[in-house]
Structure formats: C-alpha cells, structure tokens
Write an enzyme that holds these catalytic residues in place. Structure first.
Site, short mmCIF file in Angstrom:
data_model
loop_
_atom_site.label_atom_id
_atom_site.label_comp_id
_atom_site.label_asym_id
_atom_site.label_seq_id
_atom_site.Cartn_x
_atom_site.Cartn_y
_atom_site.Cartn_z
N LYS A 84 0.85 -1.20 0.00
CA LYS A 84 0.00 0.00 0.00
C LYS A 84 0.88 1.25 0.00
O LYS A 84 1.88 1.30 0.73
CB LYS A 84 -0.90 -0.03 1.23
CG LYS A 84 -1.90 1.10 1.31
CD LYS A 84 -2.83 0.92 2.51
CE LYS A 84 -3.90 1.99 2.56
NZ LYS A 84 -4.86 1.76 3.65
N SER A 141 -9.73 1.72 2.63
CA SER A 141 -8.86 2.44 1.72
C SER A 141 -7.81 1.56 1.04
O SER A 141 -7.21 1.98 0.06
CB SER A 141 -8.14 3.55 2.48
OG SER A 141 -7.33 3.00 3.50
N SER A 146 -10.04 -0.56 6.82
CA SER A 146 -9.45 -0.50 5.48
C SER A 146 -8.71 -1.74 5.00
O SER A 146 -8.31 -1.78 3.83
CB SER A 146 -8.52 0.70 5.38
OG SER A 146 -9.28 1.86 5.25
#
Ligand code: GLN
Length: 481
Positions: free
Chosen positions: A85, A160, A184
């Site tokens: 990420k 996210s 997330s």
C-alpha cells in the site's frame, strides 16, 4: 507452467523444488502488470491497482532471492512477489499516499514491516492505490483515480486498501500489505473476495506508515488464504523499538491446535440490524451455521455501545488527523507553492495539495479540539470509547470469537455514494467498533451474492493479541465455505 495465481505456500514450494526461479516468477508478475494494469494506464481499461511500479527493485530482489535459495538459506516468503500500500514507505521509491501533496515524494527509509520483508527475501512489485491519506472506504478519494473491483469493474474495490485488495484478487501480486484505521483491510478484502487480517493495535510496528490516526492505524496482510495471511503476519509482527506502542504477541504455539469444535462464538445482535442487505445476512448466517455444524457453540450476545461507534470514530479520527497532517505544510515534505509570506505558502500548498475529504477531516478535527469544544467533543468521544471497550471486554470474558458481517452490503457501484460523505462513513459501521478498542479482526470470503456474484466477507473478531487463534479457525472455516 503457469506461475501466476499461486498462493504463497504454492509459490514457495515451486521455488524450493526449483520448478521455477524467483526471477522467472517476478518477471511473470511484472509482465502481467505491464500488460493488464500498468500504473497510469488507460483509465477506462485499467483496474488501477498500482500507483507505481518498482520493477528495478523487484528484479534485484528476485536475483538475491535466487541466490538465497541456491545457498539453502530461505524461508516461505523468499522470492514471493508482493504489493505494498502506498501509505507504507519503501526506501528510494515514491510514497504518495494517493495525495497530490506527496506526488513526487520519495521515501528516505524503509518502514519496519518492509525491513522485515526484505530480510526474508521478499520481492516488491509496486505500490498500491488507496484513498488519499487512507481516508475513505472505496478508493474513490485517491487523487490518482479510483481502483476498480476485479470481480466487477463497474464497482469499487473498497477502501482504503482497495489497490492492495484488487492486486491480490486480480493475480497481480501473490499477497499485499494494507493498513486498517477503521476497516481498510477488512472491507476491501470482503469486497474483492480475499482474506485480510487487521492485527491487534500494537502487534505490528507502524514505523514508516504515513500516519492517519495514530491510536487506530495498523498494518496487516492481505492474501488469498488464511494460511498465507499467517505466513506474512508471523514475519511482520513483534516489538519494535521504533514504535513504542508495539509489544510481542502471545505465543503463537498456544493456539496452534485450536479447533472450531471447542470455540464459543458470540453473534452480536446489533450487527444484524438496519441498513444491511438481506443477501449479506443470508451468507453470514449460513457461515455461522457451518461453524455450528462443526461443533462451535453459537451464542447471541449484545454490544449495546456499538451504535455510538461511528459518531465516536468520526470525532477521534479527524482530531488525530488534524494533528498528524499539520506536518504537510509545503515546507517539510512534498509539494511546495510559492507565496508572499509563510502563511501564504501554507495556504497555497495545502489548498492545492490536499483533497476535499482530507480538508473536511482537518477542519472537523481542528474544531473538535479547539478550546471551548474540546470537552464537548473529543473528551466525550474518549469516554464513549471506554464504554465500547467495556462491552467487548465483557463479551470476551465468555466468548472466544465474535462473528458478524464485515460490511452491511457488498461492493457498490463507482459513484454510487456521489458527494455524500455521510453515506460513505456508514460503510464502516461493522468494522469501526472493535477498531476503537484495538481488537484484531479478519475478513474471510463467505460466499457470493446470487444475481451479481459479488463476494461477501465474514468478520471474525478475536480478543487482543489472539490473531493466531483467529487464523487457526479461519483456516478451518475456509475449507467449509
Ligand atoms: N473508512 C474509514 C475512514 O475513512 C477507515 C479508513 C481506514 O481504515 N484507513 O476513516
């Protein structure tokens, strides 16, 4: 032999048996990314899982992994390609956190989790898309375009950590790292049909993770199976002197032989109430029934304070954001606009560099922390957080796990929430409460909706530092669902 789509375990077995090399494996993934989902590729066609591609690093790491394997000194992650990420720093590579203010920012050091993965000989393919500064539930708040769901490209991948979930689901990486502040890791894993583990707060070092809300943020693994999540978790967990909130986890051996038939599972009534899609309820209830058939004791319980979790989170989270994001001032990091004076530089750099949702939260947080309002909002929210904590503590006195949906609905259409931030906030209603208390949770694919064939995740919540117990039961359950 097709090298794409294997689990960590299978990739590692293949490398060990010399069926393929780490360089061949890395090249197979790099080729697939280039052909099907290059970062910055055609918006209409791309899933847009990656924000940047770390090809040189991946090839260098793959060569080193082959040397390790040849010398006999390797383990399960050696030579296995992963995606990270873009909120997590990889030294020498761009780290934007999907924000314009960090568009050209290059990470000066490795996050602790990256250091640990590198020590194992992991191969990093690229950095994945996220909502800007990890604030959001759909990756639509990324400054660099939405990530589409590989199961249905008209829908969101969740957020996210949507880029990480989509990369694993679309076989663009064997596993990925995500981060979870309010849901997330679990929610995008549920939307994309993969397994995602949000560890206990303090299990995994946050050093080198760009801060969103420091009392909530946690890094965790996202993979195809619970077994793969365990392999990654075992590597990244543990005390780190660079993050004072970390501790060493409970001895994993303790839960190695934990079985569903010995488990007491609490099903919180409040997580099967309004706003949930009937199909989601059916799939989750079916999964619970399977656990019961395997011998688990299922008990309906109540977590009455959970109804306040959303309001509580959306005060504490913006308050911490307003403090954490003060560092992006146009001077220390990233984008810097010219101005007539210092204030002008701040206003222009932040005005241009930060997106709507980020600005909204900074303003809410600043307001809630301001003198005169602090007691009414921030202090009150902390008191409510304690109530929520007490509810969970009571539940875990009697239960081994809690079972509930990850999300009230499966993946939604891109744009469906329009400009309504409140509607987006509701997407986290089942993932926020335990997060405020720092408990670990896992999303396990439990089935797909009938007509649209969209994945639905079962959430397994465990007591603090009992990730291995969750993972043991998840491994048993994934063969039944
Ligand atoms: N969707 C939640 C938020 O927007 C959680 C985000 C996260 O876990 N990073 O704050």
């Amino acid at each position: 032999m097709n090298l794409i789509g294997l689990t960590i375990k299978q990739s590692s077995d293949g490398l060990k048996k010399k069926e393929f090399s780490a360089v061949e494996l890395a090249k197979a993934y790099l080729d697939k990314i280039k052909k099907t989902d290059p970062p910055g590729g055609e918006p209409g066609k791309n899933i847009n899982a990656f924000l940047s591609f770390t090809e040189d690093l991946a090839l260098r790491q793959a060569e080193q992994a082959d040397q390790k394997i040849a010398s006999g000194k390797f383990n399960e992650l050696t030579g296995v390609p992963c995606a990270i990420k873009d909120a997590i720093m990889v030294q020498g590579e761009k780290c934007t956190d999907a924000s314009k203010i960090l568009e050209n920012y290059v990470a000066p050091y490795d996050a602790t989790v990256i250091k640990k993965l590198k020590e194992q000989g992991s191969v990093i393919l690229g950095k994945t898309n996220t909502d800007e500064f990890t604030m959001g539930s759909s990756t639509e708040y990324s400054a660099f375009g939405v990530t589409k769901n590989p199961c249905d490209k008209t829908r969101v991948a969740g957020g996210s950590s949507g880029g990480s979930a989509a990369a694993v689901a679309a076989d663009l990486a064997v596993y990925a790292l995500g981060s979870d502040t309010g849901g997330s890791i679990r929610q995008p894993s549920s939307f994309c049909g993969i397994v995602g583990l949000c560890p206990t707060y303090g299990s995994v070092s946050r050093y080198g993770l760009i801060a969103h809300a420091s009392s909530l943020d946690q890094i965790g693994p996202m993979a195809k199976t619970a077994e793969d999540c365990k392999i990654v978790f075992d590597v990244i967990k543990g005390k780190d002197k660079l993050d004072a909130t970390t501790v060493n986890s409970v001895d994993a051996e303790k839960f190695k032989n934990f079985k569903i038939k010995n488990a007491r599972m609490g099903v919180p009534r409040e997580y099967f109430s309004k706003g949930r899609e009937p199909e989601v309820e059916k799939i989750i209830k079916n999964a619970i029934k399977k656990a019961e058939d395997a011998g688990a004791k299922i008990v309906e319980i109540s977590l009455p304070s959970s109804e306040f979790a959303l309001a509580c989170y959306y005060i504490i989270d913006p308050c911490e954001i307003s403090a954490n994001l003060a560092r992006f001032d146009g001077i220390k990091y990233g984008l810097s606009e010219q101005g007539d004076n210092l204030l002008d530089v701040y206003l222009k750099s932040r005005g241009r560099g930060l997106g709507q949702e980020v600005k909204r939260r900074i303003m809410i947080g600043t307001y809630c922390l301001s003198s005169g309002y602090y007691d009414a909002y921030y202090k009150k929210a902390l008191e409510v957080r304690r109530f929520i904590h007490n509810d969970f503590a009571k539940a875990f006195n009697k239960m081994d796990f809690l079972f509930c949906p990850v999300s009230p609905f499966p993946s939604f259409k891109i744009g469906a929430m329009g400009d309504d931030p409140m509607a987006m906030y509701l997407a986290d209603i089942y993932t926020l409460p335990m997060k405020l208390v720092g408990l670990p949770g896992l999303s396990l694919p439990a089935g797909k909706t009938k007509e649209e064939n969209l994945p639905v995740g079962l959430q397994i919540i465990g007591n603090h530092f009992e990730e291995d117990k969750i993972l043991a039961v998840a491994q048993e359950m994934e063969n039944m669902l």
